[in-house]
Every structure is written in structure tokens, then in C-alpha cells.
Design an enzyme around this catalytic site. Sequence first.
Site, PDB file in Angstrom:
ATOM      1  CG  HIS A 256      -2.099  -0.953   1.044  1.00  0.00           C
ATOM      2  ND1 HIS A 256      -3.103  -0.705   0.140  1.00  0.00           N
ATOM      3  CD2 HIS A 256      -2.393  -2.128   1.634  1.00  0.00           C
ATOM      4  CE1 HIS A 256      -3.979  -1.705   0.185  1.00  0.00           C
ATOM      5  NE2 HIS A 256      -3.566  -2.577   1.080  1.00  0.00           N
TER       6      HIS A 256
HETATM    7  O1  RIB Z   1      -3.270  -0.700   5.745  1.00  0.00           O
HETATM    8  C1  RIB Z   1      -1.982  -0.545   5.190  1.00  0.00           C
HETATM    9  C2  RIB Z   1      -1.173   0.441   5.973  1.00  0.00           C
HETATM   10  O2  RIB Z   1      -1.026  -0.019   7.310  1.00  0.00           O
HETATM   11  C3  RIB Z   1       0.258   0.596   5.439  1.00  0.00           C
HETATM   12  O3  RIB Z   1       0.716   1.907   5.684  1.00  0.00           O
HETATM   13  C4  RIB Z   1       1.043  -0.380   6.266  1.00  0.00           C
HETATM   14  O4  RIB Z   1       2.425   0.001   6.413  1.00  0.00           O
HETATM   15  C5  RIB Z   1       0.349  -0.274   7.591  1.00  0.00           C
HETATM   16  O5  RIB Z   1       0.891   0.847   8.261  1.00  0.00           O
END
Ligand code: RIB
Length: 309
Positions: free
Chosen positions: A238
Amino acid sequence: MLKEPVIIDTDPGIDDFMALVLAAKCERFDIKALTPVAGNQVFEKVWRNARGIAKLLGINCVVTKGAEKPLILEQELADAVHGETGLGKLQLPESDAPVCEKYAWDVMYEEAKKNPGKLHIIAIGPLTNVAIAIKKYPDIVGLIGKLSIMGGSAGFGNHSPYGEFNIWVDPHAAAIVFRSGLKVQMFGMDGNKTCQMSVQDFHDIMDLDCAIKQEMNDALSFSIEAAHGYGAEAPVLHDAVTMAGIIDESLMEFVECYTDVEVRSKTCFGRTICDVRNTWGKQPNSLVAVKGDKEKFKSVIINTLKKYR
Ligand code: RIB
Ligand code: CA
């Protein structure tokens, strides 16, 4: 080229690591600070990880202190996804850089004042640091040039039916940010998921010869195993999708809408409510990612890795 002053607020995190791999080689960025925030792991670990990543990638900036817990809630970790260290199997040497005693929110305000209307804050962890900056320095809202976040979702969540981790762990902070008057570029998990790579895509990347091949394999192999553990074929990186979408602005499509954060409901606690049909008739405060180009995402990674010689 006129460089863009950037602060990356982060909770490394395997996908944070990959986002920083991309950011470190982005010639447009003048990275002023990494501002760690408790999230994927406890603050001590994400702080140490941010310092180690900065050293590994040659990111020459301060790594500040930051929020060690959410504003109100007890801390929830994502150790099942990122491991006991926060970086999977990746073991980074302790950084010998001088320790910066300044706090994230103070550095955000300093840089916003030095670069009025130009500072780009890229937040890829919980929004605790950003929220504290807004509450401590209300005039920062008029000074920040752009705020991009990885967080939320216009659809499904990952830590509850509608809760995405970064928002869900500190929804009070997220509510402060979305209600501040800032226009938030929101790379939510539903939009980012359209850039989901296959296991083969991951192997194409992990097989690339580059100066950080071993470190990348140590991090990504853990991420793939973790994804199998929660029933996915492969992880969605992500934070890396977010950073790639900032670096290559053609990668992601957005809708403009009003977004708020649920902080009361038992079933939808921590949900970002994206009013994409404008049913509330409110002034838009966000650009919400809806559809990305996975091949462009993969190309940004591959083209960046070729710069690590
Ligand atoms: O849901 C994904 C997010 O949550 C990303 O930033 C991952 O690193 C966690 O922090
Ligand atoms: Ca993160």
C-alpha cells in the site's frame, strides 16, 4: 529542476520500506525529514527502522522523534504482517547518524514556515503526528502545500470490515486531519488494491540485480509469506503504491469528494466515509484514489531499482 520539499511520515513497515526505496531516488524530492510514528510496530522499532532505512538508502535528512501511541486509543500493532522487527526478515545495521531530538510536529511546522505553500507531507502510517501538528500549530493548515496519505478506504477495510489500519488505529487523529480544512490526497486501500501485483510480479522484482537486492528480498519474502497466512495470493504494498502514485501522477485515478471519519459507531469505527455521490452536499476535502495501473506501478519499482547500482 526546482525540487519539492517533502516530509515522509512513516511507521516502517515493509511497504513503508518499499515506499522509501522509491522516494530516495525521486529526483523531484528534497526530503527534509522522516518523521516516524508508532503503527506497524512500537515507536522504538519504527524509529530505529526509519534511521536504518535512511542510512541504507542514502536519504540524508533528520529522522525525528514522534508519537508513541494513538491520541486516545491503546496501541494496536500489525506485527502479523510486518514481523517482530517491523521489517520482516530484513536486519538493518544500527544507524550511527546523530540522534535528532526534535519532534515530528515541530519539524513539520518549521518546514511549512520555511516553505510556505510548498511543503508536501506524505503520511504512510497512522495520522497521529500530523494531527498533533495541526492541533499545536493551527496556522500550519494554511502553510502546507500538499498532504498525501496512505489510509482509509471508500470500500472495504483490512482490520475490520471497513477499517483500514492507518485510520483504524487512530481514527481521532484522522478525524482531526480530514476536518482541518486541508485537502487530503487519499490513497485508500480499495484504490491501491487495483495495483495488486502477482507472486510472479514480485519475483520479477526480487530477481532484479541491484545494490539492495538482498535487503529487498528479506523484506518482501516475509510479506509474501504473511499474505499467504491471511489468505491472499500476494500482498498489496500500500505505501509503495501511494509513493509510486505521487512520483508518477498518471498511475492513479481519483474522485474528489467530502470524506469524514467514523469515531463513534461500534461496527464502523475507524471507517473513512467517502461521500462520492455528494449526498451531504459538503465542500470536498479529499481526492480519493479509485483506480490504478498495476503495470505502471511495477514499472516505477523496476525503473527505480535500476538506479540502485
Ligand atoms: O493498511 C496498510 C497500511 O497499514 C500501510 O501503511 C502499512 O504500512 C500499515 O501501516
Ligand atoms: Ca505504513
